[in-house]
Design a protein around this motif. Sequence first.
Motif, PDB file in Angstrom:
ATOM      1  N   ALA A   1      93.457 -44.455  14.527  1.00 19.04           N
ATOM      2  CA  ALA A   1      92.183 -45.087  14.187  1.00 19.04           C
ATOM      3  C   ALA A   1      92.157 -45.514  12.729  1.00 19.04           C
ATOM      4  O   ALA A   1      91.722 -46.627  12.399  1.00 19.04           O
ATOM      5  CB  ALA A   1      91.037 -44.118  14.471  1.00 19.04           C
ATOM      6  N   LEU A   2      92.644 -44.653  11.830  1.00 19.60           N
ATOM      7  CA  LEU A   2      92.653 -44.995  10.407  1.00 19.60           C
ATOM      8  C   LEU A   2      93.606 -46.153  10.122  1.00 19.60           C
ATOM      9  O   LEU A   2      93.297 -47.050   9.334  1.00 19.60           O
ATOM     10  CB  LEU A   2      93.043 -43.769   9.582  1.00 19.60           C
ATOM     11  N   GLY A   3      94.777 -46.138  10.766  1.00 16.75           N
ATOM     12  CA  GLY A   3      95.725 -47.229  10.577  1.00 16.75           C
ATOM     13  C   GLY A   3      95.182 -48.553  11.065  1.00 16.75           C
ATOM     14  O   GLY A   3      95.259 -49.582  10.378  1.00 16.75           O
ATOM     15  N   GLY A   4      94.600 -48.539  12.276  1.00 15.21           N
ATOM     16  CA  GLY A   4      94.018 -49.765  12.820  1.00 15.21           C
ATOM     17  C   GLY A   4      92.858 -50.270  11.983  1.00 15.21           C
ATOM     18  O   GLY A   4      92.712 -51.474  11.750  1.00 15.21           O
ATOM     19  N   LEU A   5      92.024 -49.338  11.471  1.00 14.18           N
ATOM     20  CA  LEU A   5      90.875 -49.725  10.654  1.00 14.18           C
ATOM     21  C   LEU A   5      91.323 -50.344   9.337  1.00 14.18           C
ATOM     22  O   LEU A   5      90.786 -51.377   8.910  1.00 14.18           O
ATOM     23  CB  LEU A   5      90.001 -48.494  10.390  1.00 14.18           C
ATOM     24  N   ALA A   6      92.330 -49.734   8.685  1.00 14.29           N
ATOM     25  CA  ALA A   6      92.782 -50.239   7.389  1.00 14.29           C
ATOM     26  C   ALA A   6      93.385 -51.638   7.506  1.00 14.29           C
ATOM     27  O   ALA A   6      93.006 -52.562   6.782  1.00 14.29           O
ATOM     28  CB  ALA A   6      93.806 -49.271   6.784  1.00 14.29           C
TER      29      ALA A   6
ATOM     30  N   ALA B   1      97.599 -57.163  19.386  1.00 17.09           N
ATOM     31  CA  ALA B   1      98.650 -56.153  19.497  1.00 17.09           C
ATOM     32  C   ALA B   1      99.024 -55.591  18.129  1.00 17.09           C
ATOM     33  O   ALA B   1      99.569 -54.484  18.042  1.00 17.09           O
ATOM     34  CB  ALA B   1      99.879 -56.751  20.171  1.00 17.09           C
ATOM     35  N   ALA B   2      98.743 -56.338  17.061  1.00 16.25           N
ATOM     36  CA  ALA B   2      99.073 -55.863  15.714  1.00 16.25           C
ATOM     37  C   ALA B   2      98.382 -54.539  15.416  1.00 16.25           C
ATOM     38  O   ALA B   2      98.996 -53.611  14.867  1.00 16.25           O
ATOM     39  CB  ALA B   2      98.665 -56.918  14.682  1.00 16.25           C
ATOM     40  N   TYR B   3      97.131 -54.385  15.797  1.00 15.75           N
ATOM     41  CA  TYR B   3      96.356 -53.191  15.458  1.00 15.75           C
ATOM     42  C   TYR B   3      96.653 -52.064  16.438  1.00 15.75           C
ATOM     43  O   TYR B   3      96.619 -50.894  16.050  1.00 15.75           O
ATOM     44  CB  TYR B   3      94.877 -53.569  15.405  1.00 15.75           C
ATOM     45  N   PHE B   4      96.968 -52.419  17.665  1.00 15.58           N
ATOM     46  CA  PHE B   4      97.477 -51.432  18.620  1.00 15.58           C
ATOM     47  C   PHE B   4      98.790 -50.856  18.100  1.00 15.58           C
ATOM     48  O   PHE B   4      99.001 -49.639  18.103  1.00 15.58           O
ATOM     49  CB  PHE B   4      97.674 -52.105  19.979  1.00 15.58           C
ATOM     50  N   GLY B   5      99.690 -51.744  17.632  1.00 17.54           N
ATOM     51  CA  GLY B   5     100.988 -51.299  17.140  1.00 17.54           C
ATOM     52  C   GLY B   5     100.890 -50.500  15.857  1.00 17.54           C
ATOM     53  O   GLY B   5     101.582 -49.489  15.681  1.00 17.54           O
ATOM     54  N   VAL B   6     100.041 -50.928  14.938  1.00 18.11           N
ATOM     55  CA  VAL B   6      99.859 -50.189  13.687  1.00 18.11           C
ATOM     56  C   VAL B   6      99.309 -48.795  13.978  1.00 18.11           C
ATOM     57  O   VAL B   6      99.744 -47.802  13.373  1.00 18.11           O
ATOM     58  CB  VAL B   6      98.923 -50.961  12.735  1.00 18.11           C
ATOM     59  N   GLY B   7      98.374 -48.709  14.916  1.00 19.52           N
ATOM     60  CA  GLY B   7      97.862 -47.397  15.307  1.00 19.52           C
ATOM     61  C   GLY B   7      98.944 -46.524  15.905  1.00 19.52           C
ATOM     62  O   GLY B   7      98.994 -45.309  15.665  1.00 19.52           O
ATOM     63  N   ALA B   8      99.843 -47.134  16.669  1.00 22.86           N
ATOM     64  CA  ALA B   8     100.944 -46.379  17.271  1.00 22.86           C
ATOM     65  C   ALA B   8     101.873 -45.824  16.198  1.00 22.86           C
ATOM     66  O   ALA B   8     102.252 -44.638  16.219  1.00 22.86           O
ATOM     67  CB  ALA B   8     101.710 -47.270  18.245  1.00 22.86           C
TER      68      ALA B   8
ATOM     69  N   MET C   1      89.980 -50.653  14.890  1.00 23.24           N
ATOM     70  CA  MET C   1      90.028 -49.196  14.839  1.00 23.24           C
ATOM     71  C   MET C   1      90.204 -48.598  16.229  1.00 23.24           C
ATOM     72  O   MET C   1      91.063 -47.724  16.438  1.00 23.24           O
ATOM     73  CB  MET C   1      88.741 -48.658  14.194  1.00 23.24           C
ATOM     74  N   PHE C   2      89.427 -49.063  17.186  1.00 29.06           N
ATOM     75  CA  PHE C   2      89.552 -48.511  18.532  1.00 29.06           C
ATOM     76  C   PHE C   2      90.837 -48.991  19.207  1.00 29.06           C
ATOM     77  O   PHE C   2      91.390 -48.285  20.060  1.00 29.06           O
ATOM     78  CB  PHE C   2      88.321 -48.877  19.356  1.00 29.06           C
TER      79      PHE C   2
END
Length: 426
Positions: free
Chosen positions: A92-97, A59-66, A217-218
């Motif tokens: 996508a960039l937020g989740g990737l970073a 959920a961290a990367y889902f949330g960062v992307g949000a 990223m996705f």
Amino acid sequence: MSLSRVFGVGIAVLLLAGVPLLLSQGLVNAAIQMLIAALFASAYNVLCGQAGMLSFGHAAYFGVGAFATVHAMNAVGGTGLLPTPLLPLAGALGGLAIGAIAGWFATQRTGTYFAMITLAIAELLHALAPHLKGLFGGEAGISSMRMPSMGLGFGSTTQVYYLTLAWVLVSLALLYVYTLTPVGRLALGLRENGHRLRFLGYDVHRLSVLVFSISAMFSGIAGGLQVVSNEAANYVVLDAQLSAAVVLNTYIGGVKVFLGPALGASLMTFFGYAVSDLTQSWLLYQGTLFVLVMLFMPEGLAGLFRASSQLRRQIGLARLVPVLLAWIAAAALLTAGIAFAVELLQRMFSQDYRALAGATPGGAWPAIALFGRSWLPSDASTWAVPVALLACGGALVYAVRRGVEGLQSRGERGMGTAAHNAEVAL
């Protein structure tokens, strides 16, 4: 991909394209959430199902992307850093970073230690989010508005649905292509035997970080689509419940089939949408379904289609149809029995019912209204209903399994006889 699968995917895409024309706006909104959940589960499966790395904090990367997407929506004086159709790129960039940074640390370990590190990273972000008001908006979160772009206003649910559908289809296509690349094939090696990959000369840590980053990223794209739909982001999107939900959805759908997680996520999202208004125990049903799938269908719901196809080849279509109907009837009986017992017990142990029972003269248990009738908890016939339903469902399951085993054994003997006759003829 075989021609039949291509045809099936084409039919599914056409059906998805026709959703706004067939359903109400409320159901279209539910369909948007189903698509987002399907993409999130498919992205998670890149890491968990294909690479064998079980993450408890995705959920961290889902949330960062949000949050990356909502900041992009509010950037440059509210006019938007990106046009609305391209906003998920910020996610996508937020989740990737963040995924690359977190993945570098998490993949230093494997197995249970890896899972615990991912959980710790997600919980750290979730705990910090309410205090970092500039980034996460505190407890109130951050809101925004979709801006008109490319001749579209994006004010209607239908336009948001088609935007979400386009992003989900493109993302799923890219994920499928990724599974065919050398990196995607090596990810299977990570799942099966990472030590052998290291022995062959591959940099296993770098490969693990790359797979982790692609999955993050996705996941960020899915979080971005969530913000485009809701026009707001709150630190709740970083909650552990979302991380647990994607794990459940992925395994319920089936991690060994590419579209299995998407199927599981879509069905469970619709299940929550349809059942949450009918009962307070819908999370219990969801957990029960997960346990049953893990016990009796470890390949998930997608494995049912594979098993049905294999059974059709063994016993033929004419015999398969009655078997499927019998399985459906058994599932309906078992579901009815479980639902009756759970709903009755939930009402019996509720605070309102206990207060009503305490006010009843003589301490008698009052009747409970359920399924259009009144049931007395003290009456044996009340409990005989779920017992009878469960007994009939269990007996039908046993009978069908015995019948299928008999049909399979006869089919195998028939194939053996045919092969022997062919050898004699030769």
